[in-house]
Design an enzyme around this catalytic site. Structure first.
Site, PDB file in Angstrom:
ATOM      1  N   PHE A 160     -49.548 137.023   3.156  1.00  0.00           N
ATOM      2  CA  PHE A 160     -49.946 135.519   3.219  1.00  0.00           C
ATOM      3  C   PHE A 160     -48.985 134.592   3.372  1.00  0.00           C
ATOM      4  O   PHE A 160     -48.784 133.492   2.425  1.00  0.00           O
ATOM      5  CB  PHE A 160     -51.171 135.494   1.801  1.00  0.00           C
ATOM      6  CG  PHE A 160     -51.964 136.472   1.681  1.00  0.00           C
ATOM      7  CD1 PHE A 160     -53.419 136.253   2.391  1.00  0.00           C
ATOM      8  CD2 PHE A 160     -51.889 137.361   0.870  1.00  0.00           C
ATOM      9  CE1 PHE A 160     -54.064 137.446   2.131  1.00  0.00           C
ATOM     10  CE2 PHE A 160     -52.575 138.353   0.621  1.00  0.00           C
ATOM     11  CZ  PHE A 160     -54.001 138.340   1.134  1.00  0.00           C
ATOM     12  N   CYS A 268     -51.596 132.719  13.631  1.00  0.00           N
ATOM     13  CA  CYS A 268     -52.527 133.681  12.854  1.00  0.00           C
ATOM     14  C   CYS A 268     -53.998 133.030  12.987  1.00  0.00           C
ATOM     15  O   CYS A 268     -54.815 133.722  13.292  1.00  0.00           O
ATOM     16  CB  CYS A 268     -52.167 133.350  11.155  1.00  0.00           C
ATOM     17  SG  CYS A 268     -50.496 134.186  10.729  1.00  0.00           S
ATOM     18  N   LYS A 271     -56.013 133.537  16.354  1.00  0.00           N
ATOM     19  CA  LYS A 271     -55.827 135.127  16.940  1.00  0.00           C
ATOM     20  C   LYS A 271     -56.714 135.811  15.797  1.00  0.00           C
ATOM     21  O   LYS A 271     -57.466 136.735  16.075  1.00  0.00           O
ATOM     22  CB  LYS A 271     -54.505 135.491  16.772  1.00  0.00           C
ATOM     23  CG  LYS A 271     -54.261 137.051  16.789  1.00  0.00           C
ATOM     24  CD  LYS A 271     -52.756 137.270  16.805  1.00  0.00           C
ATOM     25  CE  LYS A 271     -52.085 137.552  15.416  1.00  0.00           C
ATOM     26  NZ  LYS A 271     -52.251 139.116  14.871  1.00  0.00           N
TER      27      LYS A 271
END
Ligand code: UDX
Length: 444
Positions: A160, A268, A271
């Site tokens: 993350f 990120c 996608k």
């Protein structure tokens, strides 16, 4: 207890993870197929720009806890844990391309065929739910002739990390998610995180995979939500910033990720939301909120051009200054940046573009090249002769610009604030025609 780790893939995620594990005392071997990258890492240099990373890498090299190699098989053989951190790009239709994951799984399977110790394979790449068990696990079983849980361990451990804050995020995480096929695999991965104070969540691999996608989808949805409200605010003549503050004070909502603007970009969010959406459609249970999240985000950059047109009219022959090209400040990453559709639209409508960014110009030039696009390092140079400006990326140095300087440097007087960083009143006072996302037009 220090562990021996092989990190396959030294992209953004692999390198940060490998270097941070080494900084916590583990022995890490980074594997990549690009010789220059391997060389660079061994010289203590990072191939990517990420605050704090080079210092940790140099230190790990000095202390002999990290090396890079092209030889995947030998790295796999000596490791206790093998991390897969290769790219999972999007295909044309938004679905995920798993070819790198498959390739690495074949290599791991073949390599562990003849080893006697039991290794744990951990997927770090962001992969569609089910991949760790159905693709990685299956290929390794076929290639190695060993059964998961008996011959090798298997887990999924999502990252993350935010660009620009990746080292900080890694070393001080909110949570650690370990999706493992059994408690032995779970404990192996957990041992890497003994130093972390964050809660550790034990799940199945598929749950861990979905947690990663759901977290990014939720954040992306929050941004698209506030952007939709922003577009509506413009019609009502109210300010979306006031609305965001008003709802953000509700603890259940929180003020984070409620900054309206030209939309989200980066490697990120676009996608991952597209991949999860595409997968849901494949399974016959379309996630409608994700479709809307993407649709809103596709329109959002162009909202700045609409505001511009409302002020300037026909854009043909006009000179437009663009401040900021990167998808967010403090990075040179241009992937899915809002500047791309904005500049393409301006060019399509016959405008001339003068663009600047503190560090993203070299990357921007690779994507946006046209006789009517010119790049400048200095802000003053883009403002000269500009009929209007659009602020696309909220770099700190742009926050400091004074409206009087803008007024004296620009030919025209139109300012479009695509990230709402400036004070509208101040700009109006200096005779500039200021328009911002989520702010109704000033009544004259
Ligand atoms: C994101 C996630 O934050 C991270 O947890 C995940 O692992 C990878 O994706 P990153 O892409 O580095 O990280 O950037 P982030 O800071 O989250 O911003 C993403 C995009 O959203 C940027 O284009 C930013 O400008 C935009 N954004 C963010 C908004 O438009 N409004 C906001 O309120 C917040």
């Amino acid at each position: 207890m220090p562990k021996k780790v092989a990190m396959i893939g030294t992209g953004y995620v692999g390198l940060v993870t490998g270097v941070c594990f080494a900084s916590k005392g583990h022995d890490v071997t980074c594997v990549d197929v690009i010789p220059e990258k391997v060389e660079q890492i061994n010289e203590g240099k990072t191939p990517i720009f990420e605050p704090g990373l080079e210092e940790l890498l140099l230190n790990a090299r000095k202390e002999g806890r990290l090396e890079a190699t092209l030889d995947g098989a030998s790295a796999i053989k000596k490791a206790e844990l093998i991390f897969i951190a290769v790219p999972t790009p999007s295909k044309e239709d938004g679905s995920i391309d798993l070819s790198f994951i498959e390739e690495v799984s074949h290599t791991i399977g073949k390599t562990i065929r003849d080893v006697t110790d039991k290794k744990t394979v951990v997927v770090k790449s962001t992969v569609i739910p089910g991949t760790t068990e159905k693709v990685v696990g299956r290929i390794i079983e076929e290639e190695s002739g060993k059964k998961r849980g008996i011959g090798f361990g298997l887990a999924m451990n999502p990252e993350f990390l935010k660009e620009g804050k990746a080292v900080e995020d890694f070393l001080d995480p909110d949570r650690i998610v370990i999706g493992a096929i059994d408690s032995e695999s779970f404990n192996e991965v957990k041992a890497l995180y003994e130093w972390a104070e964050a809660p550790i969540l034990e799940t199945s691999p598929t749950t861990a995979e979905l947690i990663k996608y759901a977290a990014n989808s939720f954040l992306a949805m929050k941004i698209s939500f506030i952007n939709e409200i922003a577009n509506y605010c413009e019609l009502l003549g109210v300010d979306v910033k006031d609305v965001a503050q008003g709802i953000g004070l509700d603890e259940r909502i929180s003020p984070k990720f409620l900054r309206a603007g030209a939309g989200f970009g980066g490697s990120c969010f676009p996608k991952d939301v597209a991949a999860l959406y595409s997968h849901s459609k494949q399974l016959g249970r379309e996630l409608i909120l994700l479709r809307s999240t993407l649709e809103v985000n596709k329109q959002q950059p162009l909202r700045t051009v609409e505001l511009l047109r409302e002020e300037v009219g026909d854009l043909s022959g006009k000179t437009i200054a663009i401040l900021g090209l990167a998808f967010k400040p403090d990075t040179d990453d241009m992937r899915e940046a809002a500047s791309i559709p904005i500049i393409e639209q301006l060019i399509k409508e016959g405008a001339r573009v003068k663009a600047t960014d503190p560090i993203a110009i070299p990357n921007a030039k690779k994507i946006l090249s046209h006789p009517n696009i010119n790049y400048y390092d200095k802000i003053n140079d883009v403002l000269k002769e500009a009929d209007a400006l659009i602020l696309v990326t909220e770099w700190d140095e742009y926050r400091q610009l004074s409206p009087s300087d803008l007024k004296s440097l620009m030919k025209g007087d139109v300012v479009i604030d695509g990230r709402r960083i400036w004070n509208p009143e101040l700009f109006h006072k200096h005779g500039l025609r200021y328009r911002g996302i989520g702010l109704g037009k000033k009544k004259n």
